[in-house]
Write a protein that holds these residues in place. Structure first.
Motif, PDB file in Angstrom:
ATOM      1  N   GLY A 100      30.100  43.241  33.108  1.00 26.79           N
ATOM      2  CA  GLY A 100      30.671  43.681  34.322  1.00 26.79           C
ATOM      3  C   GLY A 100      30.672  42.450  35.326  1.00 26.79           C
ATOM      4  N   ARG A 101      29.904  41.534  35.557  1.00 25.93           N
ATOM      5  CA  ARG A 101      30.232  40.330  36.419  1.00 25.93           C
ATOM      6  C   ARG A 101      31.455  39.631  36.268  1.00 25.93           C
ATOM      7  NH1 ARG A 101      26.432  35.969  35.619  1.00 25.93           N
ATOM      8  NH2 ARG A 101      26.983  36.211  33.683  1.00 25.93           N
ATOM      9  N   SER A 102      32.063  39.378  35.102  1.00 25.78           N
ATOM     10  CA  SER A 102      33.318  38.889  35.222  1.00 25.78           C
ATOM     11  C   SER A 102      34.631  39.490  35.662  1.00 25.78           C
ATOM     12  CB  SER A 102      33.747  38.322  33.757  1.00 25.78           C
ATOM     13  OG  SER A 102      33.765  39.268  32.809  1.00 25.78           O
ATOM     14  N   SER A 103      34.532  40.870  35.706  1.00 25.96           N
ATOM     15  CA  SER A 103      35.481  41.385  36.172  1.00 25.96           C
ATOM     16  C   SER A 103      35.613  41.267  37.665  1.00 25.96           C
ATOM     17  CB  SER A 103      35.358  42.870  36.020  1.00 25.96           C
ATOM     18  OG  SER A 103      34.235  43.579  36.493  1.00 25.96           O
ATOM     19  N   TYR A 104      34.556  40.864  38.273  1.00 29.31           N
ATOM     20  CA  TYR A 104      34.548  40.593  40.141  1.00 29.31           C
ATOM     21  C   TYR A 104      34.510  39.135  40.139  1.00 29.31           C
ATOM     22  CZ  TYR A 104      32.820  45.282  40.231  1.00 29.31           C
ATOM     23  OH  TYR A 104      32.536  46.807  40.082  1.00 29.31           O
ATOM     24  N   ALA A 105      35.109  38.358  39.039  1.00 32.83           N
ATOM     25  CA  ALA A 105      35.323  36.867  39.051  1.00 32.83           C
ATOM     26  C   ALA A 105      34.235  36.156  39.517  1.00 32.83           C
ATOM     27  CB  ALA A 105      36.414  36.686  40.132  1.00 32.83           C
ATOM     28  N   ILE A 106      32.996  36.555  39.032  1.00 33.94           N
ATOM     29  CA  ILE A 106      31.778  35.938  39.097  1.00 33.94           C
ATOM     30  C   ILE A 106      31.373  34.967  37.762  1.00 33.94           C
ATOM     31  CG2 ILE A 106      29.232  36.130  39.175  1.00 33.94           C
ATOM     32  CD1 ILE A 106      29.959  38.921  40.714  1.00 33.94           C
ATOM     33  N   ASP A 107      31.845  35.313  36.734  1.00 28.32           N
ATOM     34  CA  ASP A 107      31.355  34.368  35.552  1.00 28.32           C
ATOM     35  C   ASP A 107      32.322  33.361  35.425  1.00 28.32           C
ATOM     36  OD1 ASP A 107      31.066  33.534  32.966  1.00 28.32           O
ATOM     37  OD2 ASP A 107      30.574  35.231  32.042  1.00 28.32           O
ATOM     38  N   SER A 108      31.981  32.113  36.023  1.00 23.33           N
ATOM     39  CA  SER A 108      32.861  30.959  35.969  1.00 23.33           C
ATOM     40  C   SER A 108      33.344  30.481  34.527  1.00 23.33           C
ATOM     41  CB  SER A 108      32.104  29.782  36.835  1.00 23.33           C
ATOM     42  OG  SER A 108      31.066  29.281  36.284  1.00 23.33           O
ATOM     43  N   GLN A 109      32.412  30.529  33.609  1.00 17.46           N
ATOM     44  CA  GLN A 109      32.780  30.226  32.175  1.00 17.46           C
ATOM     45  C   GLN A 109      34.205  30.962  31.752  1.00 17.46           C
ATOM     46  OE1 GLN A 109      29.307  27.760  30.033  1.00 17.46           O
ATOM     47  NE2 GLN A 109      29.332  29.982  29.811  1.00 17.46           N
ATOM     48  N   GLU A 110      33.963  32.311  32.108  1.00 20.12           N
ATOM     49  CA  GLU A 110      35.252  33.303  31.567  1.00 20.12           C
ATOM     50  C   GLU A 110      36.540  32.776  32.576  1.00 20.12           C
ATOM     51  OE1 GLU A 110      35.288  35.265  28.886  1.00 20.12           O
ATOM     52  OE2 GLU A 110      33.226  34.126  28.790  1.00 20.12           O
ATOM     53  N   ILE A 111      36.345  32.743  33.782  1.00 17.10           N
ATOM     54  CA  ILE A 111      37.544  32.162  34.661  1.00 17.10           C
ATOM     55  C   ILE A 111      38.235  31.010  34.143  1.00 17.10           C
ATOM     56  CG2 ILE A 111      38.221  31.736  36.890  1.00 17.10           C
ATOM     57  CD1 ILE A 111      35.895  33.647  37.999  1.00 17.10           C
ATOM     58  N   GLU A 112      37.181  30.090  33.692  1.00 17.98           N
ATOM     59  CA  GLU A 112      37.692  28.648  33.386  1.00 17.98           C
ATOM     60  C   GLU A 112      38.577  28.912  32.150  1.00 17.98           C
ATOM     61  OE1 GLU A 112      34.281  26.275  33.610  1.00 17.98           O
ATOM     62  OE2 GLU A 112      34.352  25.883  35.553  1.00 17.98           O
ATOM     63  N   ALA A 113      37.791  29.672  30.922  1.00 11.27           N
ATOM     64  CA  ALA A 113      38.448  29.655  29.701  1.00 11.27           C
ATOM     65  C   ALA A 113      39.794  30.527  29.956  1.00 11.27           C
ATOM     66  CB  ALA A 113      37.724  30.466  29.004  1.00 11.27           C
ATOM     67  N   ASN A 114      39.793  31.528  30.877  1.00  8.09           N
ATOM     68  CA  ASN A 114      41.355  32.263  31.031  1.00  8.09           C
ATOM     69  C   ASN A 114      42.300  31.015  31.732  1.00  8.09           C
ATOM     70  OD1 ASN A 114      40.790  34.687  29.949  1.00  8.09           O
ATOM     71  ND2 ASN A 114      39.927  35.447  31.870  1.00  8.09           N
ATOM     72  N   ALA A 115      41.725  30.332  32.501  1.00 10.69           N
ATOM     73  CA  ALA A 115      42.756  29.194  33.354  1.00 10.69           C
ATOM     74  C   ALA A 115      43.208  28.303  31.990  1.00 10.69           C
ATOM     75  CB  ALA A 115      41.986  28.513  34.324  1.00 10.69           C
ATOM     76  N   PHE A 116      42.291  27.848  31.259  1.00  8.63           N
ATOM     77  CA  PHE A 116      42.755  27.027  30.183  1.00  8.63           C
ATOM     78  C   PHE A 116      43.462  27.596  29.310  1.00  8.63           C
ATOM     79  CE2 PHE A 116      42.397  25.087  26.023  1.00  8.63           C
ATOM     80  CZ  PHE A 116      42.126  23.523  26.228  1.00  8.63           C
ATOM     81  N   ALA A 117      43.321  28.829  28.867  1.00 10.02           N
ATOM     82  CA  ALA A 117      44.141  29.352  27.865  1.00 10.02           C
ATOM     83  C   ALA A 117      45.615  29.486  28.639  1.00 10.02           C
ATOM     84  CB  ALA A 117      43.683  30.758  27.694  1.00 10.02           C
ATOM     85  N   ALA A 118      45.615  29.829  29.924  1.00 11.36           N
ATOM     86  CA  ALA A 118      46.975  29.956  30.432  1.00 11.36           C
ATOM     87  C   ALA A 118      47.696  28.474  30.435  1.00 11.36           C
ATOM     88  CB  ALA A 118      46.882  30.415  32.010  1.00 11.36           C
ATOM     89  N   ALA A 119      47.208  27.610  30.859  1.00  9.29           N
ATOM     90  CA  ALA A 119      47.733  26.422  30.850  1.00  9.29           C
ATOM     91  C   ALA A 119      47.999  25.714  29.358  1.00  9.29           C
ATOM     92  CB  ALA A 119      46.866  25.429  31.529  1.00  9.29           C
ATOM     93  N   LEU A 120      47.355  26.144  28.561  1.00  8.02           N
ATOM     94  CA  LEU A 120      47.638  25.748  27.230  1.00  8.02           C
ATOM     95  C   LEU A 120      48.833  26.641  26.477  1.00  8.02           C
ATOM     96  CD1 LEU A 120      46.119  24.050  24.797  1.00  8.02           C
ATOM     97  CD2 LEU A 120      45.583  26.232  23.773  1.00  8.02           C
ATOM     98  N   LEU A 121      49.024  27.860  26.774  1.00 10.27           N
ATOM     99  CA  LEU A 121      49.988  28.654  26.083  1.00 10.27           C
ATOM    100  C   LEU A 121      51.601  28.442  26.967  1.00 10.27           C
ATOM    101  CD1 LEU A 121      48.182  31.780  24.990  1.00 10.27           C
ATOM    102  CD2 LEU A 121      48.905  29.838  23.516  1.00 10.27           C
ATOM    103  N   MET A 122      51.040  28.316  28.389  1.00  9.87           N
ATOM    104  CA  MET A 122      52.260  28.079  29.257  1.00  9.87           C
ATOM    105  C   MET A 122      52.002  26.877  30.048  1.00  9.87           C
ATOM    106  SD  MET A 122      51.979  32.149  30.493  1.00  9.87           S
ATOM    107  CE  MET A 122      50.088  32.201  30.412  1.00  9.87           C
ATOM    108  N   PRO A 123      52.324  25.780  29.511  1.00 12.76           N
ATOM    109  CA  PRO A 123      52.374  24.553  30.169  1.00 12.76           C
ATOM    110  C   PRO A 123      53.014  24.413  31.284  1.00 12.76           C
ATOM    111  CG  PRO A 123      52.553  24.283  27.754  1.00 12.76           C
ATOM    112  CD  PRO A 123      52.786  25.486  28.100  1.00 12.76           C
ATOM    113  N   ARG A 124      52.578  23.748  32.237  1.00 11.70           N
ATOM    114  CA  ARG A 124      53.105  23.592  33.694  1.00 11.70           C
ATOM    115  C   ARG A 124      54.693  23.169  33.551  1.00 11.70           C
ATOM    116  NH1 ARG A 124      51.707  23.021  39.084  1.00 11.70           N
ATOM    117  NH2 ARG A 124      49.435  22.747  38.407  1.00 11.70           N
ATOM    118  N   GLN A 125      54.935  22.154  32.871  1.00  9.79           N
ATOM    119  CA  GLN A 125      56.229  21.647  32.775  1.00  9.79           C
ATOM    120  C   GLN A 125      57.044  22.470  32.059  1.00  9.79           C
ATOM    121  OE1 GLN A 125      57.132  18.785  34.669  1.00  9.79           O
ATOM    122  NE2 GLN A 125      59.129  19.485  34.295  1.00  9.79           N
TER     123      GLN A 125
END
Length: 174
Positions: A100-125
């Protein structure tokens, strides 16, 4: 987004010489030494990363849609590349909540893994280039940009919408 996470995703793609879209996360995982397996999990379990001495394994829910599976694989790659502490990562629900913690943006590892996944699959450039090309073609209405980009990158429309906002390319999800 933490710039170092964006940089690590970009560096991973550069290291593997991956420049064209859509990015194949299963190929990225294999090239990083991760074995990918598809398993019939319950609907609330998206994926698992198991670190073992003989080799790490990414297990993905075979019952989820392709876009969800691709994001899950990229998410588990994120745990690996970002060197998150632990030998077992269990990512439950479509929101990648372990508890339940990560649904409140508390679990930093899950937030970071999601951010990494977004950047990997949808590269900025590549997102920026594709967005400009779509806008210049004037063959698509602005309200359909996220949907068209999601199709090109093989991600969900929601993931693309969040990525566009996080990159500052659009101002809202409407």
């Amino acid at each position: 987004m933490n710039p170092s996470i964006e940089e690590k995703a970009t560096a991973t793609l550069e290291q593997l010489n991956l420049t064209s879209i859509p990015i194949d996360p299963a190929s990225v995982a294999a090239r990083l030494g991760l074995s990918v397996r598809f398993e019939s999990f319950s609907d609330d379990l998206s994926g698992v990363l198991m670190r073992k001495p003989e080799g790490s394994i990414v297990a993905v829910n075979s019952r989820h849609g392709v876009a969800r599976q691709r994001f899950t694989i990229a998410h588990e790659i994120g745990h690996h590349v970002l060197q998150h502490k632990g030998d077992l990562f269990i990512d439950q629900t479509v929101l990648n909540r372990r508890d339940g913690r990560s649904s409140y943006a508390i679990d930093s590892q899950e937030i970071e893994a999601n951010a990494f996944a977004a950047a990997l699959l949808m590269p900025r450039q590549q997102v920026t280039n594709e967005l400009i090309a779509l806008m210049n073609s004037s063959m698509i209405e602005q309200k359909n940009l996220a949907r068209e980009l999601a199709n090109r990158f093989q991600v969900s429309e929601q993931a693309m919408s969040f990525r566009l906002v996080n990159l500052g390319l659009i101002t809202s999800l409407e």
